[in-house]
Enzyme design. Structure first.
Site, mmCIF file in Angstrom:
data_model
loop_
_atom_site.group_PDB
_atom_site.id
_atom_site.type_symbol
_atom_site.label_atom_id
_atom_site.label_comp_id
_atom_site.label_asym_id
_atom_site.label_seq_id
_atom_site.Cartn_x
_atom_site.Cartn_y
_atom_site.Cartn_z
ATOM 1 N N ASN A 133 0.880 -1.168 0.000
ATOM 2 C CA ASN A 133 0.000 0.000 0.000
ATOM 3 C C ASN A 133 0.916 1.216 0.000
ATOM 4 O OD1 ASN A 133 -1.854 2.036 0.394
ATOM 5 N ND2 ASN A 133 -2.912 1.041 2.082
ATOM 6 N N ARG A 152 -2.411 -2.158 -3.697
ATOM 7 C CA ARG A 152 -3.613 -1.348 -3.585
ATOM 8 C C ARG A 152 -3.484 -0.162 -4.536
ATOM 9 N NH1 ARG A 152 -5.057 3.401 0.339
ATOM 10 N NH2 ARG A 152 -7.288 3.615 -0.068
ATOM 11 N N HIS A 158 -13.257 2.367 -1.083
ATOM 12 C CA HIS A 158 -13.283 1.381 0.011
ATOM 13 C C HIS A 158 -13.811 0.020 -0.451
ATOM 14 C CE1 HIS A 158 -13.570 5.011 2.949
ATOM 15 N NE2 HIS A 158 -12.322 4.585 2.885
ATOM 16 N N GLY A 165 -13.678 5.281 9.088
ATOM 17 C CA GLY A 165 -12.344 5.555 9.588
ATOM 18 C C GLY A 165 -12.091 7.041 9.446
ATOM 19 N N ASN A 166 -10.828 7.435 9.277
ATOM 20 C CA ASN A 166 -10.560 8.844 8.994
ATOM 21 C C ASN A 166 -11.223 9.231 7.675
ATOM 22 O OD1 ASN A 166 -9.141 11.400 9.495
ATOM 23 N ND2 ASN A 166 -7.991 10.852 7.657
ATOM 24 N N GLY A 167 -11.133 8.330 6.700
ATOM 25 C CA GLY A 167 -11.970 8.400 5.510
ATOM 26 C C GLY A 167 -13.190 7.541 5.775
ATOM 27 N N ARG A 182 -12.167 15.600 5.780
ATOM 28 C CA ARG A 182 -12.924 15.909 4.567
ATOM 29 C C ARG A 182 -14.349 16.309 4.916
ATOM 30 N NH1 ARG A 182 -11.310 10.252 2.126
ATOM 31 N NH2 ARG A 182 -9.071 10.537 1.883
ATOM 32 N N VAL A 204 -13.412 3.711 13.460
ATOM 33 C CA VAL A 204 -14.534 4.264 14.216
ATOM 34 C C VAL A 204 -15.675 3.259 14.282
ATOM 35 C CG1 VAL A 204 -16.242 6.115 14.329
ATOM 36 C CG2 VAL A 204 -13.898 6.625 13.616
ATOM 37 N N ASN A 242 -14.813 0.458 16.801
ATOM 38 C CA ASN A 242 -14.422 0.775 18.173
ATOM 39 C C ASN A 242 -15.275 1.810 18.892
ATOM 40 O OD1 ASN A 242 -11.935 -0.890 18.218
ATOM 41 N ND2 ASN A 242 -11.275 0.510 16.611
ATOM 42 N N GLU A 253 -8.278 -5.537 4.867
ATOM 43 C CA GLU A 253 -8.054 -5.228 3.452
ATOM 44 C C GLU A 253 -6.814 -5.933 2.906
ATOM 45 O OE1 GLU A 253 -9.426 -0.896 2.463
ATOM 46 O OE2 GLU A 253 -8.765 -0.913 4.556
#
Length: 373
Positions: free
Chosen positions: A8, A67, A156, A186-188, A217, A306, A309, A359
């Site tokens: 990645n 990726r 994703h 997630g963050n994205g 974002r 996120v 968790n 992933e």
């Protein structure tokens, strides 16, 4: 046993893992960071790959899986990389100028390092190749859109494919018979409506900017707001930076990390509480839309940092929807666990699941499938 080296590659880092595609056993992994920076981990991506090779020692992969963020409309499946494919990936990098050039650097460095084994590109967009035209079409001039590749692609996809298959296994049902709504948070962050294993709607669009509120974002925003900011003196580069790097949770609270936002909100910080309200509202907006798009759902699934968790986010997304057949088990939802599990009540007709994504394993498996095919 088929050993796969998963790469990645980002603009200044290479994250890697060596694993068995069949069992999922991870032999080694790591990350080379701050590539090309003063005092960084490597002079360039070739140097970074040489360092990784030294760490691998006698281990040598049978396949290398890469990726790649954007495959455009052309690449809708894992693809064995040739010189011609590499050239084509460079041509479509205009669709993802922040991601694909970095992916290509990793591909070129890895192909030079592991020249005798096949390399496979796994695209974030590929899973969404099943989107129907009414879902991927933007209502602008048709010829203009076609000429410039302006349409929804979605992202994703590797995570969605893995999580959908695991959700079917947890439910003990055939994926072909299931309607799933999967939140990759997630963050994205994005959400996908999956009907019989096929993506039929997703929140990210031509780029990963559209849709949900994310770490940095903005997600959905009226384009007219950008015209307004442009007339006020902000240029295109400034707008790009604003929406991708300084918006979302960061823009609303000063931090883009959900853990920090949650801590502030729990401590009574009104700014953080207001940001979470916006975050949750967007999640519920898409949940409602996708329930309608699918004509109901068998399960709602949460994954990524996120989603896996943060119990508050899961609860806020589905709270008060008992009339839709969604009933949460508060105790199960609040447990701090990192495994696949059901967090809905036994009498919930729509199941709510937490499925940790993997992933790297999905990339490994699709790479082996592509080489075999």
């Amino acid at each position: 046993m088929t050993t796969v080296f998963v790469v990645n590659s980002g603009s200044s880092s290479i994250k890697w893992e060596l694993l068995d595609a069949e069992s999922g056993t991870v032999y080694s992994g790591g990350m080379v960071e701050r590539i090309g920076e003063p005092g960084g981990g490597a002079a360039d991506h070739d140097d970074g790959m040489r360092q990784i090779l030294a760490e691998l020692g006698d281990e040598h992969p049978a396949v290398v899986g890469h990726r790649v963020v954007h495959g455009g409309a052309e690449f809708t499946a894992a693809t064995v990389i040739t010189d011609e494919i590499e050239d084509r990936l460079e041509e479509i990098s205009v669709l993802a100028p922040l991601h694909n050039p970095a992916n290509l650097k990793g591909i070129r460095a890895a192909r030079a390092t592991f020249a005798t084994v096949p390399h496979v590109a796994i695209f974030d967009t590929a899973f969404h190749g099943t989107l129907p035209p009414q879902a991927y079409t933007y209502a602008i001039n048709t010829e203009l859109a076609r000429a410039h590749g302006v349409r929804r692609y979605g992202f994703h996809g590797t995570s969605y494919r893995y999580v959908a298959e695991r959700a079917a296994a947890v439910l003990g049902k055939d994926l072909a018979d299931l309607k799933l709504i999967v939140f990759h948070l997630g963050n994205g962050a994005s959400v996908c409506a999956i009907d019989g294993g096929r993506s039929v709607e997703t929140s990210m669009g031509m780029t990963p900017l559209e849709g949900l509120v994310m770490g940095t974002r903005s997600g959905d925003i009226d384009p007219g707001a950008l015209f307004h900011l442009g007339r006020s003196g902000m240029d295109l580069a400034g707008l790009d930076h604003l929406l991708n790097r300084e918006s979302g949770l960061l823009g609303m609270t000063g931090t883009g990390d959900m853990r920090d936002v949650q801590s502030k909100a729990d401590a009574g910080d009104e700014r953080a509480q207001a940001a979470l309200a916006v975050y949750y509202h967007r999640l519920r907006h898409y949940l409602g839309a996708y329930l309608v798009a699918l004509g109901g759902a068998d399960a709602i699934v949460f994954t990524a940092g996120v989603g896996e968790n943060n119990a508050n986010t899961r609860l806020a997304t589905v709270e008060g929807l008992e009339s839709f057949g969604i009933v949460m088990d508060a105790a199960a939802n609040s447990e701090a666990r990192r495994d696949e599990r059901m967090v809905s009540a036994s009498d919930s007709s729509v199941k709510v699941l937490v499925i940790p994504t993997n992933e790297e394993l999905q990339i490994a498996r699709e790479s082996v499938e592509a080489v075999t095919r």
